[in-house]
Design a protein around this motif. Structure first.
Motif, PDB file in Angstrom:
ATOM      1  N   LYS A   1      29.981 -17.133  -0.939  1.00 51.27           N
ATOM      2  CA  LYS A   1      29.326 -16.490   0.292  1.00 51.27           C
ATOM      3  C   LYS A   1      30.145 -17.536   1.618  1.00 51.27           C
ATOM      4  CE  LYS A   1      26.182 -13.366  -1.639  1.00 51.27           C
ATOM      5  NZ  LYS A   1      26.184 -14.613  -2.443  1.00 51.27           N
ATOM      6  N   SER A   2      31.423 -16.160   2.159  1.00 48.53           N
ATOM      7  CA  SER A   2      32.121 -17.009   3.584  1.00 48.53           C
ATOM      8  C   SER A   2      31.410 -17.358   4.081  1.00 48.53           C
ATOM      9  CB  SER A   2      33.057 -15.675   3.528  1.00 48.53           C
ATOM     10  OG  SER A   2      32.775 -14.335   4.342  1.00 48.53           O
ATOM     11  N   ALA A   3      30.225 -17.109   4.441  1.00 44.94           N
ATOM     12  CA  ALA A   3      29.875 -17.039   5.793  1.00 44.94           C
ATOM     13  C   ALA A   3      29.230 -18.936   5.312  1.00 44.94           C
ATOM     14  CB  ALA A   3      27.848 -16.891   6.115  1.00 44.94           C
ATOM     15  N   LYS A   4      28.957 -19.424   4.422  1.00 48.21           N
ATOM     16  CA  LYS A   4      28.513 -20.798   4.025  1.00 48.21           C
ATOM     17  C   LYS A   4      30.268 -21.413   3.831  1.00 48.21           C
ATOM     18  CE  LYS A   4      26.279 -21.853   1.162  1.00 48.21           C
ATOM     19  NZ  LYS A   4      25.229 -22.895  -0.283  1.00 48.21           N
TER      20      LYS A   4
ATOM     21  N   ILE B   1      32.808 -33.575   3.882  1.00 47.91           N
ATOM     22  CA  ILE B   1      34.048 -34.478   4.436  1.00 47.91           C
ATOM     23  C   ILE B   1      32.442 -35.549   5.064  1.00 47.91           C
ATOM     24  CG2 ILE B   1      35.686 -33.288   4.999  1.00 47.91           C
ATOM     25  CD1 ILE B   1      34.361 -32.560   8.108  1.00 47.91           C
TER      26      ILE B   1
ATOM     27  N   PHE C   1      31.866 -22.633   5.552  1.00 55.69           N
ATOM     28  CA  PHE C   1      32.292 -23.927   6.716  1.00 55.69           C
ATOM     29  C   PHE C   1      31.380 -24.736   6.825  1.00 55.69           C
ATOM     30  CE2 PHE C   1      33.933 -25.983  10.553  1.00 55.69           C
ATOM     31  CZ  PHE C   1      33.293 -27.032  11.264  1.00 55.69           C
ATOM     32  N   GLN C   2      29.993 -24.641   6.512  1.00 58.98           N
ATOM     33  CA  GLN C   2      29.051 -25.864   6.045  1.00 58.98           C
ATOM     34  C   GLN C   2      28.936 -26.521   4.941  1.00 58.98           C
ATOM     35  OE1 GLN C   2      26.852 -26.165   8.354  1.00 58.98           O
ATOM     36  NE2 GLN C   2      25.969 -27.818   6.831  1.00 58.98           N
TER      37      GLN C   2
ATOM     38  N   GLY D   1      39.711 -28.035  -0.220  1.00 64.75           N
ATOM     39  CA  GLY D   1      39.762 -26.410   0.571  1.00 64.75           C
ATOM     40  C   GLY D   1      41.020 -26.508   1.286  1.00 64.75           C
ATOM     41  N   ASN D   2      41.858 -26.867   2.495  1.00 64.42           N
ATOM     42  CA  ASN D   2      42.440 -26.391   3.239  1.00 64.42           C
ATOM     43  C   ASN D   2      43.276 -28.175   3.003  1.00 64.42           C
ATOM     44  OD1 ASN D   2      41.221 -23.860   3.659  1.00 64.42           O
ATOM     45  ND2 ASN D   2      43.189 -23.260   3.206  1.00 64.42           N
TER      46      ASN D   2
ATOM     47  N   TYR E   1      31.960 -26.912   3.900  1.00 63.99           N
ATOM     48  CA  TYR E   1      33.495 -28.076   4.104  1.00 63.99           C
ATOM     49  C   TYR E   1      32.665 -29.358   5.079  1.00 63.99           C
ATOM     50  CZ  TYR E   1      36.974 -29.618   7.269  1.00 63.99           C
ATOM     51  OH  TYR E   1      38.320 -30.341   7.712  1.00 63.99           O
ATOM     52  N   VAL E   2      31.472 -28.989   6.060  1.00 57.86           N
ATOM     53  CA  VAL E   2      30.575 -30.185   6.550  1.00 57.86           C
ATOM     54  C   VAL E   2      29.967 -31.337   4.949  1.00 57.86           C
ATOM     55  CG1 VAL E   2      29.189 -30.928   7.744  1.00 57.86           C
ATOM     56  CG2 VAL E   2      30.765 -28.798   7.848  1.00 57.86           C
ATOM     57  N   TYR E   3      29.654 -30.711   3.783  1.00 53.42           N
ATOM     58  CA  TYR E   3      29.541 -31.982   3.194  1.00 53.42           C
ATOM     59  C   TYR E   3      29.771 -32.059   2.440  1.00 53.42           C
ATOM     60  CZ  TYR E   3      25.318 -28.196   3.405  1.00 53.42           C
ATOM     61  OH  TYR E   3      23.700 -28.358   4.386  1.00 53.42           O
TER      62      TYR E   3
END
Lengths: 65, 401
Positions: A34-37, A46, A39-40, A58-59, A42-44
């Motif tokens: 899900k795109s809404a997830k 890093i 960023f979260q 990711g990027n 990504y937090v995991y």
């Protein structure tokens, strides 16, 4: 594991007719991330030393503090 | 009576003729655009900054807007994404002794473009793309190619993708003018003048494999695997390590890292309006890190427009063999780090996503919006809050004719 899941779910089917797919076709039942997830996740990636399957890095960027 | 038989016969003939139309005429009839606007706000704090050797504040705020455009036409799909993370970090300001403000600002800007093509009656999908990411001390150039295939009975999908990232850790691109040539690796101020690392590049190769299977009307499972190889400068040049003997050095890690991960997922349409999604992820690498996460999301559909999704995640990590806390690294070791992201810890994450799909005509092309909040806590005193807003606008050009 597949056999265990079949027993857990009640039954496994080799095919589903179009009218039997109303639940598995629901947007919330999709396996795609899900795109809404995003960023979260990504937090995991890093803030923890591990990575997860389904997408990997990711990027770019070190995300360091 | 005769007219009724003729009418019934004509109707039956018409219906059978309709059924005989080849499905290919409808397979690639898509013609739509989608725009997604996202804003993420991230705030964290902790006591174990790697910049200051495993002690000190990890206070950091990220302001993260992004934009994604997706265009589907026939069997083709083009996607473009642009985003920027503005990072205000208290610990990054401690790289040198010039503490001129409460925290230092940095910006990571990233972009991605991709093209996808559906083949073989929409059962095969091939996608490739390029990505870049740039900040003051990091540049990343990525390429990826992937394929997804669906079984003939549409009960299984198989996917494989390869990602390659070629990164450059030198500082200087965004200083004194845009896209200035990079100069050097940035070390802590008191440790400059020594070439701690000869290499300044980092390459990452990720192979992702996936398998999903519909078990029955209400259950779907998936298995995903990742094999990743990294080569080059894997340390962070401005991370300090305080050794047992009191001396201060720059973080040193091996120049290769092999990673593996497996994720298992199970989605269950439990009741009329509740969908339960579970996943477990196992990870292992040759730095000695082992991680396991358990995650649950429960989608509760209040009605056709509103969905509430509480979610929970637990994670356990076993430390890298190169990790040691402040002033506990052995000077006789070849590799050492005091980065608590690589340490022993447990973490938990609690969140809530609220999704809304407007169904009235006044909403125009607005397809959905999602508001989410997530709290993340680590057993080594790092905690963070994330607030995200996603707005999706979609236009179907076929309906507008």
């Amino acid at each position: 594991m597949g056999v265990a899941l079949c027993l857990l779910c009640g039954s496994c089917k080799s095919t589903l007719k179009a009218y039997e797919r109303i639940y598995v076709n629901d947007q919330e039942m999709q396996m795609a991330a899900k795109s809404a997830k995003a960023f979260q996740n990504y937090v995991y990636s890093i803030r923890e030393g591990s990575s997860r399957a389904e997408g990997g890095k990711g990027n770019g960027g070190c995300g360091c503090n | 009576m005769k007219k009724r038989y003729i009418l019934a016969g004509a109707l039956a003939f018409y219906l059978s003729w309709m059924k005989g139309q080849p499905e290919e005429e409808n397979a690639f009839n898509v013609n739509e655009s989608e725009i997604e606007l996202v804003y993420n706000q991230y705030v964290q704090d902790g006591d174990n900054s790697a910049v200051t050797g495993g002690i000190g504040t990890e206070r950091l705020t990220v302001y993260g807007p992004s934009f994604r455009f997706n265009r589907k036409f026939g069997s083709n799909e083009i996607s473009f994404q642009l985003g920027s993370d503005v990072i205000s970090s208290a610990s990054t300001d401690n790289i040198d002794s010039k503490i001129s403000s409460a925290s230092r600002l940095d910006t990571r800007t990233y972009t991605e473009i991709s093209y996808g093509k559906a083949l073989d009656d929409n059962r095969l999908f091939v996608k490739g793309g390029l990505s870049t990411s740039i900040e003051s001390d990091y540049f990343s150039f990525g390429k990826f190619l992937g394929v997804t295939a669906e079984s003939e009975n549409k009960m299984s999908t198989y996917s494989a993708s390869l990602q390659i990232f070629n990164d450059d850790l030198r500082w200087g691109r965004l200083e004194g003018g845009l896209f200035r040539a990079p100069e050097f690796l940035i070390y802590p101020q008191e440790l400059r003048g020594i070439d701690w690392h000869e290499e300044y590049k980092r390459d990452t190769y990720n192979l992702n494999l996936g398998l999903t299977r519909i078990l029955n009307e209400k259950n779907t499972v998936g298995a995903f695997a990742l094999v990743s190889l990294q080569k080059g400068l894997l340390s962070t040049p401005f991370h300090r390590v305080f050794l047992e003997n009191g001396s201060i050095v720059v973080e040193q890690l091996p120049d290769t890292r092999l990673k593996g991960a497996i994720t298992l997922r199970w989605n269950n349409f439990a009741w009329g309006n509740i969908i339960i999604r579970n996943s477990i992820n196992n990870y292992l690498d040759d730095f000695g890190i082992y991680g396991i996460s358990l995650e649950n999301e429960t989608a509760i559909k209040l009605d056709a427009r509103w969905t509430f999704i509480p979610n929970f995640r637990y994670y356990h990590q076993q430390a890298s063999k190169y990790f040691a806390p402040y002033r506990q690294s052995d000077p006789d070791n070849e590799f050492y780090t005091s980065d608590y992201d690589l340490s022993n810890f447990n973490s938990y994450s609690l969140g809530l996503r609220i999704g809304h799909i407007p169904l009235n005509k006044k909403s125009g092309d607005l397809r959905s919006f999602t508001l989410s909040y997530n709290f993340y806590g680590r057993s080594n005193n790092l905690a963070s809050h994330t607030l995200s807003l996603n707005i999706t606008v979609q236009r179907d050009y076929n309906r507008r004719r």
